[in-house]
Write a protein that holds these residues in place. Structure first.
Motif, PDB file in Angstrom:
ATOM      1  N   THR A  91       0.849  -1.198   0.000  1.00  0.00           N
ATOM      2  CA  THR A  91       0.000   0.000   0.000  1.00  0.00           C
ATOM      3  C   THR A  91       0.885   1.250   0.000  1.00  0.00           C
ATOM      4  N   CYS A 121       1.256   3.148   2.338  1.00  0.00           N
ATOM      5  CA  CYS A 121       1.863   3.194   3.671  1.00  0.00           C
ATOM      6  C   CYS A 121       2.912   2.090   3.714  1.00  0.00           C
ATOM      7  N   GLN A 181       4.771   0.452   5.688  1.00  0.00           N
ATOM      8  CA  GLN A 181       4.764  -0.634   6.672  1.00  0.00           C
ATOM      9  C   GLN A 181       3.494  -1.483   6.606  1.00  0.00           C
ATOM     10  N   TYR A 182       2.522  -1.071   5.799  1.00  0.00           N
ATOM     11  CA  TYR A 182       1.209  -1.714   5.793  1.00  0.00           C
ATOM     12  C   TYR A 182       0.928  -2.458   4.498  1.00  0.00           C
ATOM     13  N   ASN A 189      -3.439  -4.672   6.743  1.00  0.00           N
ATOM     14  CA  ASN A 189      -3.143  -3.714   7.812  1.00  0.00           C
ATOM     15  C   ASN A 189      -3.959  -2.437   7.664  1.00  0.00           C
ATOM     16  N   ILE A 190      -4.176  -1.991   6.416  1.00  0.00           N
ATOM     17  CA  ILE A 190      -5.052  -0.827   6.190  1.00  0.00           C
ATOM     18  C   ILE A 190      -6.462  -1.160   6.673  1.00  0.00           C
ATOM     19  N   HIS A 232      -6.454  -1.153  10.379  1.00  0.00           N
ATOM     20  CA  HIS A 232      -6.405   0.235  10.864  1.00  0.00           C
ATOM     21  C   HIS A 232      -7.791   0.880  10.752  1.00  0.00           C
ATOM     22  N   VAL A 242       1.327  -2.738  14.589  1.00  0.00           N
ATOM     23  CA  VAL A 242       0.802  -2.745  13.227  1.00  0.00           C
ATOM     24  C   VAL A 242      -0.581  -3.383  13.283  1.00  0.00           C
ATOM     25  N   ASP A 286      -4.071  -5.253  12.316  1.00  0.00           N
ATOM     26  CA  ASP A 286      -4.362  -6.388  11.451  1.00  0.00           C
ATOM     27  C   ASP A 286      -5.838  -6.734  11.579  1.00  0.00           C
ATOM     28  N   HIS A 294      -7.359   6.919   3.958  1.00  0.00           N
ATOM     29  CA  HIS A 294      -7.187   5.464   3.906  1.00  0.00           C
ATOM     30  C   HIS A 294      -8.160   4.811   2.927  1.00  0.00           C
TER      31      HIS A 294
END
Length: 194
Positions: free
Chosen positions: A31, A33, A35-36, A40-41, A44, A72, A74, A127
């Motif tokens: 993504t 982001c 780290q994501y 993970n998005i 979030h 993070v 999930d 997002h």
């Protein structure tokens, strides 16, 4: 004091439709982001929706006290049922005029309720784009939510601490579409592709 009247429902519906279209094989996609992954998005979005729902209700506790940087995010096995439900609850909670008044908490930070609402809208708009762009879906955010997100991001553009939250501003031409300008202020390159 005039209570803001922004309805989060149209934007939460946009998110719910995007999430519904995510296939299992897309959950590990990269993504905007770094780290994501997509999962993970989605995590979030799930967690922030619960946190800002509870912030609107002034139901302060575990959901509103946890900083988003603690881990993070999930998803669990029931995310496809849980996310649309939480999104509906988020929108409904902010339809109560009392949600927009006084102080509340989100991400472990005490802040005026109307600012918490602005943060929630911005998170949903930005997002939502992350999710749409990553999964190859068209993205048409709610115009009122997009305008509110842009206003929030523009107001924070000169705050020296904003880079820690959003990342450095990505320059975007002033005549670019409003979504692109909001994305640039959020530290995203509107031309990003997977």
């Amino acid at each position: 004091m005039t209570v803001p009247t922004l309805d989060l429902g149209p934007q939460t519906q946009v998110i719910a439709r995007l999430a519904e279209a995510v296939t299992d094989d897309q959950l590990r996609n990269a993504t905007p982001c770094p780290q994501y992954m997509v999962r993970n998005i989605l995590g979030h979005l799930l967690h922030l929706s619960a946190a800002f729902r509870d912030a609107a209700r002034k139901d302060l506790g575990a959901t509103t006290d946890t900083p988003p940087t603690d881990s993070v995010p999930d998803i669990g096995p029931g995310w496809r049922e849980e996310l649309p439900k939480i999104l509906d609850e988020l929108a409904e909670a902010w339809r109560d005029p009392a949600a927009w008044t006084g102080m509340t908490r989100a991400g472990g930070v005490d802040l005026p309720a109307e600012i918490a609402a602005a943060v929630a809208v911005d998170e949903l708009v930005v997002h939502g784009w992350d999710l749409a762009r990553t999964t190859g879906r068209p993205y048409d955010p709610d115009p009122a939510a997009l305008q509110a997100s842009y206003g929030f991001l523009q107001a924070s553009a000169d705050d020296p601490s904003r880079d820690a939250i959003f990342g450095p501003i990505v320059p975007v031409p002033q005549g670019a579409p409003l979504l692109d300008r909001a994305l640039g202020l959020s530290g995203r390159n509107p031309g990003w592709t997977p």
